[in-house]
Each structure stands twice: as C-alpha cells, then as structure tokens.
Design an enzyme around this catalytic site. Structure first.
Site, PDB file in Angstrom:
ATOM      1  N   GLU A  39     -24.333  20.560 -17.290  1.00 37.69           N
ATOM      2  CA  GLU A  39     -25.757  20.681 -17.648  1.00 37.69           C
ATOM      3  C   GLU A  39     -26.627  20.016 -16.580  1.00 37.69           C
ATOM      4  OE1 GLU A  39     -26.869  20.059 -21.809  1.00 37.69           O
ATOM      5  OE2 GLU A  39     -28.453  18.730 -21.096  1.00 37.69           O
ATOM      6  N   THR A  70     -31.803  22.508 -18.778  1.00 34.49           N
ATOM      7  CA  THR A  70     -32.560  22.058 -19.948  1.00 34.49           C
ATOM      8  C   THR A  70     -34.015  22.525 -19.888  1.00 34.49           C
ATOM      9  OG1 THR A  70     -33.162  19.983 -18.896  1.00 34.49           O
ATOM     10  CG2 THR A  70     -31.131  19.996 -20.214  1.00 34.49           C
ATOM     11  N   TYR A  71     -34.668  22.372 -21.041  1.00 35.71           N
ATOM     12  CA  TYR A  71     -36.061  22.759 -21.244  1.00 35.71           C
ATOM     13  C   TYR A  71     -36.763  21.468 -21.628  1.00 35.71           C
ATOM     14  CZ  TYR A  71     -39.266  26.538 -22.753  1.00 35.71           C
ATOM     15  OH  TYR A  71     -40.265  27.454 -22.887  1.00 35.71           O
ATOM     16  N   HIS A  99     -31.660  26.710 -21.572  1.00 38.44           N
ATOM     17  CA  HIS A  99     -32.043  26.074 -22.837  1.00 38.44           C
ATOM     18  C   HIS A  99     -33.423  26.598 -23.223  1.00 38.44           C
ATOM     19  CE1 HIS A  99     -29.320  22.284 -22.612  1.00 38.44           C
ATOM     20  NE2 HIS A  99     -28.799  23.250 -21.888  1.00 38.44           N
ATOM     21  N   ALA A 147     -39.485  27.558 -36.673  1.00 39.92           N
ATOM     22  CA  ALA A 147     -39.523  26.189 -37.204  1.00 39.92           C
ATOM     23  C   ALA A 147     -38.295  25.378 -36.815  1.00 39.92           C
ATOM     24  CB  ALA A 147     -39.665  26.245 -38.721  1.00 39.92           C
ATOM     25  N   TYR A 169     -24.205  17.449 -33.868  1.00 40.82           N
ATOM     26  CA  TYR A 169     -24.390  15.988 -33.849  1.00 40.82           C
ATOM     27  C   TYR A 169     -23.230  15.269 -34.548  1.00 40.82           C
ATOM     28  CZ  TYR A 169     -28.771  17.626 -32.213  1.00 40.82           C
ATOM     29  OH  TYR A 169     -29.703  18.273 -31.442  1.00 40.82           O
ATOM     30  N   HIS A 173     -27.735  14.149 -36.864  1.00 40.82           N
ATOM     31  CA  HIS A 173     -29.064  14.126 -36.229  1.00 40.82           C
ATOM     32  C   HIS A 173     -29.909  13.020 -36.881  1.00 40.82           C
ATOM     33  CE1 HIS A 173     -33.151  15.405 -35.184  1.00 40.82           C
ATOM     34  NE2 HIS A 173     -32.584  16.005 -34.159  1.00 40.82           N
ATOM     35  N   ASP A 182     -26.846  18.063 -42.588  1.00 38.50           N
ATOM     36  CA  ASP A 182     -26.861  18.368 -41.154  1.00 38.50           C
ATOM     37  C   ASP A 182     -25.780  19.397 -40.811  1.00 38.50           C
ATOM     38  OD1 ASP A 182     -28.280  17.736 -38.829  1.00 38.50           O
ATOM     39  OD2 ASP A 182     -26.671  16.445 -38.094  1.00 38.50           O
ATOM     40  N   GLN A 200     -24.151  16.521 -29.064  1.00 35.29           N
ATOM     41  CA  GLN A 200     -24.811  15.350 -28.517  1.00 35.29           C
ATOM     42  C   GLN A 200     -23.708  14.448 -27.971  1.00 35.29           C
ATOM     43  OE1 GLN A 200     -27.069  13.876 -27.025  1.00 35.29           O
ATOM     44  NE2 GLN A 200     -28.625  14.043 -28.629  1.00 35.29           N
ATOM     45  N   HIS A 290     -18.282  19.744 -21.971  1.00 30.13           N
ATOM     46  CA  HIS A 290     -19.611  20.003 -21.404  1.00 30.13           C
ATOM     47  C   HIS A 290     -20.102  18.676 -20.818  1.00 30.13           C
ATOM     48  CE1 HIS A 290     -23.567  22.033 -21.211  1.00 30.13           C
ATOM     49  NE2 HIS A 290     -24.084  20.884 -21.612  1.00 30.13           N
TER      50      HIS A 290
HETATM   51  C1  FAD Z   1     -26.398  20.127 -26.236  1.00 33.99           C
HETATM   52  C2  FAD Z   1     -27.849  19.746 -26.452  1.00 33.99           C
HETATM   53  C3  FAD Z   1     -28.805  20.154 -25.527  1.00 33.99           C
HETATM   54  C4  FAD Z   1     -30.152  19.831 -25.705  1.00 33.99           C
HETATM   55  N1  FAD Z   1     -31.089  20.280 -24.810  1.00 33.99           N
HETATM   56  C5  FAD Z   1     -32.422  20.066 -25.023  1.00 33.99           C
HETATM   57  C6  FAD Z   1     -33.431  20.628 -24.179  1.00 33.99           C
HETATM   58  O1  FAD Z   1     -33.117  21.300 -23.191  1.00 33.99           O
HETATM   59  N2  FAD Z   1     -34.725  20.387 -24.465  1.00 33.99           N
HETATM   60  C7  FAD Z   1     -35.104  19.647 -25.556  1.00 33.99           C
HETATM   61  O2  FAD Z   1     -36.319  19.485 -25.784  1.00 33.99           O
HETATM   62  N3  FAD Z   1     -34.183  19.113 -26.383  1.00 33.99           N
HETATM   63  C8  FAD Z   1     -32.851  19.298 -26.148  1.00 33.99           C
HETATM   64  N4  FAD Z   1     -31.908  18.768 -26.999  1.00 33.99           N
HETATM   65  C9  FAD Z   1     -32.348  17.886 -28.089  1.00 33.99           C
HETATM   66  C10 FAD Z   1     -32.722  18.678 -29.342  1.00 33.99           C
HETATM   67  O3  FAD Z   1     -33.827  19.508 -29.104  1.00 33.99           O
HETATM   68  C11 FAD Z   1     -33.050  17.649 -30.428  1.00 33.99           C
HETATM   69  O4  FAD Z   1     -31.914  16.933 -30.801  1.00 33.99           O
HETATM   70  C12 FAD Z   1     -33.788  18.200 -31.636  1.00 33.99           C
HETATM   71  O5  FAD Z   1     -34.329  17.101 -32.357  1.00 33.99           O
HETATM   72  C13 FAD Z   1     -32.890  18.985 -32.588  1.00 33.99           C
HETATM   73  O6  FAD Z   1     -32.578  20.198 -32.061  1.00 33.99           O
HETATM   74  P1  FAD Z   1     -31.509  21.169 -32.821  1.00 33.99           P
HETATM   75  O7  FAD Z   1     -31.575  22.467 -32.149  1.00 33.99           O
HETATM   76  O8  FAD Z   1     -30.210  20.519 -32.917  1.00 33.99           O
HETATM   77  O9  FAD Z   1     -32.241  21.257 -34.223  1.00 33.99           O
HETATM   78  P2  FAD Z   1     -31.930  21.852 -35.711  1.00 33.99           P
HETATM   79  O10 FAD Z   1     -30.541  22.398 -35.731  1.00 33.99           O
HETATM   80  O11 FAD Z   1     -33.024  22.778 -35.986  1.00 33.99           O
HETATM   81  O12 FAD Z   1     -31.944  20.555 -36.542  1.00 33.99           O
HETATM   82  C14 FAD Z   1     -32.926  19.532 -36.386  1.00 33.99           C
HETATM   83  C15 FAD Z   1     -33.007  18.685 -37.658  1.00 33.99           C
HETATM   84  O13 FAD Z   1     -33.582  19.441 -38.723  1.00 33.99           O
HETATM   85  C16 FAD Z   1     -32.664  19.584 -39.786  1.00 33.99           C
HETATM   86  N5  FAD Z   1     -32.812  20.998 -40.209  1.00 33.99           N
HETATM   87  C17 FAD Z   1     -32.305  22.095 -39.591  1.00 33.99           C
HETATM   88  N6  FAD Z   1     -32.687  23.225 -40.246  1.00 33.99           N
HETATM   89  C18 FAD Z   1     -33.445  22.819 -41.272  1.00 33.99           C
HETATM   90  C19 FAD Z   1     -34.147  23.487 -42.319  1.00 33.99           C
HETATM   91  N7  FAD Z   1     -34.136  24.831 -42.417  1.00 33.99           N
HETATM   92  N8  FAD Z   1     -34.840  22.750 -43.200  1.00 33.99           N
HETATM   93  C20 FAD Z   1     -34.868  21.400 -43.115  1.00 33.99           C
HETATM   94  N9  FAD Z   1     -34.228  20.690 -42.152  1.00 33.99           N
HETATM   95  C21 FAD Z   1     -33.540  21.390 -41.249  1.00 33.99           C
HETATM   96  C22 FAD Z   1     -31.294  19.263 -39.221  1.00 33.99           C
HETATM   97  O14 FAD Z   1     -30.446  18.686 -40.186  1.00 33.99           O
HETATM   98  C23 FAD Z   1     -31.657  18.221 -38.193  1.00 33.99           C
HETATM   99  O15 FAD Z   1     -31.853  16.967 -38.792  1.00 33.99           O
HETATM  100  C24 FAD Z   1     -30.540  19.050 -26.838  1.00 33.99           C
HETATM  101  C25 FAD Z   1     -29.572  18.609 -27.756  1.00 33.99           C
HETATM  102  C26 FAD Z   1     -28.234  18.966 -27.577  1.00 33.99           C
HETATM  103  C27 FAD Z   1     -27.215  18.494 -28.574  1.00 33.99           C
END
Ligand code: FAD
Length: 313
Positions: A39, A70-71, A99, A147, A169, A173, A182, A200, A290
């Site tokens: 990455e 990444t973004y 990303h 969302a 996670y 998370h 989660d 993570q 990764h």
């Molecule tokens: C491999 C990896 C790469 C990453 N790269 C980037 C990047 O390039 N740019 C960046 O800005 N961030 C990045 N992140 C960080 C990531 O954006 C954050 O951790 C973010 O807070 C959660 O993203 P997610 O896609 O895992 O979220 P989700 O899977 O959407 O989950 C986020 C939280 O919301 C909860 N949740 C999920 N769906 C729902 C629902 N329908 N209703 C209520 N709660 C819900 C989950 O339990 C969790 O607590 C990365 C993380 C990882 C692990």
C-alpha cells in the site's frame, strides 16, 4: 514471581530443549512464497513523488498481486490518488487498486470517480467508509452520499464489475457498537460484493488468528489478508494507533524505548519485530500479506524476502 524451589526448576538445557523459541518456526524455504500486496499513499510534493516512485520500482520485481493507493481523509487526495493509480497502469507491470471512500461527496460524484478509474484501466477498488477530515468531530455521512462502506460496495458494483476489497478490524473498529456488530457489518460488505478483506494493522499474531476464527464462525469465507505495519517511527505510530483502534503491546514500547534519536537502530528493531510477526502468521498457515509501506520500500522488501518472496525477471 516463580515460587518453585530452585532445585525443581528446569535447567538451562532442559529449558532450551522444551521451551518455546523462535527457531521452532518452519523455515520459509519449506513453505510456498506468500501472495503480497503493498500500500502507498499519493505524494504531495515533487520530492515525495520521487520517493514514491523509487519505492514502487524497488518493490515491483517482487511481483505483488496488487498495489493499492490510499485516498486522503475527507476525500482530500482524489486527484492525486487518481494520477498515481493511472501512472501505475501506464508505466509499470503492477496491478493497481484505488482506495475510494464515502466521505465528502454525493453518490453521483463517487460513481463518477469510479467511472474515471474504470476508463483508466483500473479494475480493483478498496472500498471504505473513510475517516472525517482532520478537526471534524466524528463521522457524518454526506447528504446524498453513500453512508457506509457496504453502500459504497453496492454502488461500485452498479458502476462496473470491479474487484472489491474492504477493510476489517481484528481489534474491532473504534466506533463499532460491539465486536459482533462490527463482524456483522463486515459480512454485509462481503455479501454486497467484496471478495477480500484487508485488516487494520495489529501487532500480536494471536489477535489476527482469533479474528480469523471469529470470521469463519460468522460464515465469512473470503480471504482476510493481514495488514502489516513495519514500525520505523514508534512514537508516531503509537499516537496514530490510539485513534484507529490498534493496540500497541507494552513489550513493543520497551523494545523501542531509548531509540527516539537513533533511527538506524529503530529500523533494525522494526525489522525484527515485523519479521517475527509475519513468520508467526506464516507458520500458522497465513499465506497472504498486505504491507503498509508508508512509501518506504526497505522494511517491506526485507520482510517479504524473509517470507520467501524473490524478485522475478
Ligand atoms: C485496509 C484499510 C485501508 C484504509 N484506507 C483508507 C483510505 O485510503 N482513506 C481513508 O480515509 N481511510 C482509510 N482507511 C480507514 C477507514 O476509512 C476507517 O477505518 C473508517 O473509519 C472505517 O471504514 P470502513 O470502510 O471499514 O467502514 P464501515 O465498514 O462502513 O464501518 C465503519 C463503522 O461503522 C459501523 N457500521 C458499518 N455499517 C453500518 C451500518 N449500516 N449501520 C451502523 N453502523 C455501521 C461498523 O461497525 C464500524 O464501526 C483504511 C482502513 C483499512 C482497514
């Protein structure tokens, strides 16, 4: 404190023969070379751009399955992420993954970015909810935006038949309602069309293995790839870990203690820590990794080498 009388304690030889030790792990040569991905983050300046490209060129011969870019938080690097990924397509033999997050954009805008990737030859997206921009208090979905990552995965699949990876996670998370909730959301992202989860980072191998068991029990069958963070700046990493919910074991603090001004020794220690971590995982059947490179190739290269990866012509 060991209360056993000294005479009853195992002697040095007995401890050596029966106790746990690093050498008991199988030599990587006996195992198939692992599947790797690296990455990178998109560079902000010309100097960082040079550093990134030196990093890409150094790691390219290891023939990773893909490299991801990444973004920035709040969607702040959209143009730079696109430029970097498009250049990887044009100028290297690598398969890039871009990303993409839900933050700060409507669904139509995110779909447009995804269409731009498809047109540039990018077929793999790492779909994430994203973190809010620095200073914002908590995550609020953009009005008219996706969302959660689950919605983004579904939206991307409507745009084109992308390969999609999502985040996972092992230590839950930080904003999750519970560990089970989660995991349930991870499963929903996969049911929506993701075919791989990248975790993570974490530092205790057992944490990851336990997470794999929980995923299997929850019916998640896609590969869960451990995210490996070689730590060369312990102080910075400890600060960042507190925000992203990765725990930093006390033993790590002790290993890096006193090395704040000694970057060279820190890097050697970092290599040993990461090497032990990946070898432990490999010995337990993990064969995909990764690496969070932070655009620095040396630690990732050395650790990949220890795992059995060798450059290809
Ligand atoms: C491999 C990896 C790469 C990453 N790269 C980037 C990047 O390039 N740019 C960046 O800005 N961030 C990045 N992140 C960080 C990531 O954006 C954050 O951790 C973010 O807070 C959660 O993203 P997610 O896609 O895992 O979220 P989700 O899977 O959407 O989950 C986020 C939280 O919301 C909860 N949740 C999920 N769906 C729902 C629902 N329908 N209703 C209520 N709660 C819900 C989950 O339990 C969790 O607590 C990365 C993380 C990882 C692990």
């Amino acid at each position: 404190m060991d209360q056993t009388p000294p005479a009853a304690r195992p002697g040095t030889l007995q401890r050596w023969l029966t106790g746990p030790r690093f050498g008991a792990l199988p030599a990587p040569a006996e195992l198939p070379a692992p599947a790797l991905s690296f990455e990178f983050f998109p560079p902000k300046t010309d100097r960082l751009e040079e550093q990134l490209w030196a990093c890409i060129r150094r790691l390219e011969p290891l023939a990773p399955r893909f490299v991801s870019v990444t973004y920035g938080a709040g969607g702040s690097t959209q143009a730079r992420t696109h430029a970097t990924v498009a250049r990887i397509v044009r100028e290297t033999s690598l398969t890039p993954a871009a990303h993409l997050t839900c933050v700060g954009a409507t669904r139509e805008e995110v779909d447009e970015v995804a269409r731009g990737y498809w047109a540039a030859g990018v077929r793999h997206i790492v779909a994430l909810r994203g973190d809010p921009p620095a200073g914002a208090s908590g995550y609020t979905p953009h009005p008219g935006g996706y969302a959660q990552a689950e919605d983004l995965v579904r939206g991307l699949k409507r745009v084109a038949d992308f390969e999609i990876s999502v985040g996972a996670y092992p230590e839950t998370h930080p904003s999750a309602l519970s560990a089970d909730a989660d995991l349930d959301f991870l499963k929903r992202k996969i049911d929506a069309g993701a075919t791989r989860a990248i975790t993570q980072y974490f530092f205790e191998g057992e944490v990851f293995l336990r997470f794999l068991d929980r995923c299997a029990a929850a019916g998640i069958t896609v590969p869960i790839v451990p995210g490996i963070m070689p730590v060369s700046n312990f102080t910075q990493m400890a600060r960042f870990s507190a925000q992203c919910g990765a725990s930093v074991p006390e033993w790590m603090g002790r290993l890096f203690d006193g090395l704040e001004e000694d970057a060279e020794t820190r890097r050697m220690v970092a290599a040993v820590v990461a090497a032990e971590q990946v070898r432990f995982l490999q010995a337990n059947g993990v064969d995909e990794f990764h690496f969070y490179t932070l655009n620095r190739p040396d630690l990732a290269y050395a650790i990949a080498h220890l795992l059995g990866a060798r450059p290809r012509a």
